[in-house]
Design an enzyme around this catalytic site. Structure first.
Site, PDB file in Angstrom:
ATOM      1  CB  SER A  30      -7.362  36.196  -0.094  1.00 57.98           C
ATOM      2  OG  SER A  30      -6.622  36.820  -1.127  1.00 57.98           O
ATOM      3  CD  GLU A  32       0.946  32.126  -1.826  1.00 54.02           C
ATOM      4  OE1 GLU A  32       0.497  32.497  -2.921  1.00 54.02           O
ATOM      5  OE2 GLU A  32       2.128  32.233  -1.475  1.00 54.02           O
ATOM      6  CB  THR A  63       1.655  27.104  -2.918  1.00 55.09           C
ATOM      7  OG1 THR A  63       2.423  26.402  -1.930  1.00 55.09           O
ATOM      8  CG2 THR A  63       1.446  28.534  -2.484  1.00 55.09           C
ATOM      9  CE1 TYR A  64      -1.277  20.070  -7.019  1.00 57.92           C
ATOM     10  CE2 TYR A  64       0.387  20.334  -8.737  1.00 57.92           C
ATOM     11  CZ  TYR A  64      -0.617  19.588  -8.141  1.00 57.92           C
ATOM     12  OH  TYR A  64      -0.974  18.364  -8.672  1.00 57.92           O
ATOM     13  CG  ASP A 124       8.625  26.432 -11.815  1.00 53.58           C
ATOM     14  OD1 ASP A 124       8.437  27.229 -12.734  1.00 53.58           O
ATOM     15  OD2 ASP A 124       9.405  26.641 -10.875  1.00 53.58           O
ATOM     16  CB  ALA A 142      -2.578  28.656 -17.158  1.00 47.66           C
ATOM     17  CE1 TYR A 162       4.401  35.441 -13.284  1.00 46.40           C
ATOM     18  CE2 TYR A 162       2.619  35.100 -14.858  1.00 46.40           C
ATOM     19  CZ  TYR A 162       3.479  34.613 -13.888  1.00 46.40           C
ATOM     20  OH  TYR A 162       3.401  33.298 -13.520  1.00 46.40           O
ATOM     21  CB  ALA A 169       6.401  36.692 -21.661  1.00 46.86           C
ATOM     22  CG  ASN A 178      -0.447  33.206 -21.372  1.00 45.50           C
ATOM     23  OD1 ASN A 178      -1.045  32.287 -21.937  1.00 45.50           O
ATOM     24  ND2 ASN A 178       0.133  33.051 -20.196  1.00 45.50           N
ATOM     25  CG  PHE A 233      12.930  33.784  -3.398  1.00 46.93           C
ATOM     26  CD1 PHE A 233      13.162  32.549  -3.969  1.00 46.93           C
ATOM     27  CD2 PHE A 233      12.831  33.864  -2.019  1.00 46.93           C
ATOM     28  CE1 PHE A 233      13.288  31.415  -3.193  1.00 46.93           C
ATOM     29  CE2 PHE A 233      12.957  32.729  -1.240  1.00 46.93           C
ATOM     30  CZ  PHE A 233      13.192  31.502  -1.818  1.00 46.93           C
ATOM     31  CG  HIS A 283      -3.618  36.234  -2.694  1.00 47.37           C
ATOM     32  ND1 HIS A 283      -4.541  35.551  -1.937  1.00 47.37           N
ATOM     33  CD2 HIS A 283      -2.708  35.303  -3.098  1.00 47.37           C
ATOM     34  CE1 HIS A 283      -4.220  34.266  -1.892  1.00 47.37           C
ATOM     35  NE2 HIS A 283      -3.098  34.098  -2.581  1.00 47.37           N
TER      36      HIS A 283
END
Length: 352
Positions: A30, A32, A63-64, A124, A142, A162, A169, A178, A233, A283
């Protein structure tokens, strides 16, 4: 092929890497994409989509941005994907900066438009906010968003995981708890933050099994489109950049051909290694540039089909070959910690 790359390949055991492993199936892939913010970015996005669509990915996500900054762009891109292509779009949706009614209304719009897959994220905080604070009257986490989506319709729901623990966390155990809450609330699968050492994913997968998690944990793959930016990043989102990766990309800044070879082999090696453990779905972040992703998919055995895009998008794919894949990631200001339309595997608090 460059001598350094040949030496590296020869040093790998046959169990670890086989670029032509015919005994392994073509993995389910998939892709992104990032919603565009300018006309030039929009052209590049649709050229990328046109080039990759014939590979028939399982789905494509959009993405958002942090704080909901790209809601309109995400919506318009997802709806256009649904209307003009045969691809299956998945819309990223976050809790930040919106009431439950706002989020529910957007989810209803997606369902009514035939978009049945949501990537449900906490999100975020907006630019300038030091910490994540749930909005009064909004979804707090979430897991709450997943439960809300389940009340609205029978969505396919992906959530985040993660392997190296979310930076905010309190502990790896709390982070895993979570994840389990999100899956128990009704999520279909988890997609991981990107990683480079496959052992990182495998250890995390074992911990998920021990915690009673049986849903698919899809590895997130980040091809190294720009090594310097990946370093920055990764420092933000808590991803380890191993010394061997640094060594491989030495001397590639001024040698695009060598960079492409190394970047492709690194990603294919990750995927082939994980396939040897029975993992067969991945992904891939495209960063709206198609050539590297296309090469990786080709090396894995994916081949174009004839029914996966409109003629309009096929025409776009011809022009896509002129795009400079080394331009790097979409516009990002590290001082602000946010990126409109940021890839979900890039920012340290995006998933939650």
């Amino acid at each position: 092929m460059n001598r350094a790359v040949k030496n590296w390949l020869s040093s790998q055991s046959t169990d670890h890497i086989s670029l032509c492993a015919t005994d392994r199936p073509v993995p389910a892939l998939s892709f992104e994409f990032v919603p565009p913010r300018t006309d030039a970015m929009e052209q590049r996005l649709w050229q990328c989509i046109g080039h990759l669509a014939p590979l028939a990915p399982r789905f494509v996500s959009v993405t958002y941005g942090a704080g909901g900054t790209t809601q309109a762009g995400t919506l318009s891109t997802v709806l256009r994907l649904k209307q003009e292509t045969d691809l299956v779009p998945a819309a990223h949706l976050t809790c930040v900066g919106a009431t439950r009614e706002d989020v529910d209304d957007l989810a209803h719009r997606y369902w009514d438009a035939g978009v049945k897959h949501i990537v449900a994220l906490r999100g975020d905080p907006p630019t300038g906010a030091a910490d994540y604070i749930p909005r009064p009257g909004g979804y707090a986490h979430a897991s709450d968003l997943v439960a809300g989506l389940r009340r609205i319709a029978d969505f396919e729901i992906s959530v985040a995981a993660y392997p190296e623990t979310h930076p905010t966390a309190s502990s790896p155990e709390a982070d895993l708890d979570n994840l389990k809450r999100k899956l128990d609330a009704g999520a279909t699968r988890a997609i991981t933050q990107y990683f480079f050492d496959t052992e990182t994913y495998l250890r995390f997968f074992d911990r998920c099994l021990a915690a009673g998690i049986t849903e698919p944990i899809i590895p997130g793959i980040m091809p190294v489109s720009n090594y310097e930016q990946i370093i920055r990043f990764s420092a933000l989102c808590g991803v380890t950049v191993p010394a061997w990766l640094t060594h491989l990309f030495e001397g590639t800044v001024e040698n695009p051909e060598l960079w492409r070879v190394v970047a492709s082999i690194v990603a294919v090696d990750q995927i082939r290694h994980l396939q040897s453990y029975g993992i067969n779905e991945f992904h891939v972040s495209t960063l709206n540039r198609s050539d590297l992703t296309y090469a990786i998919a080709h090396m894995l055995g994916a081949r174009p089909t004839e029914h996966c895009a409109t003629e309009k998008l096929r025409e776009c794919s011809v022009r896509a070959e002129s795009i400079d894949e080394r331009e790097g990631l979409p516009d990002f200001d590290a001082s602000e910690r946010t990126q409109e339309g940021a890839p979900p595997f890039m920012l340290r608090t995006l998933f939650g």
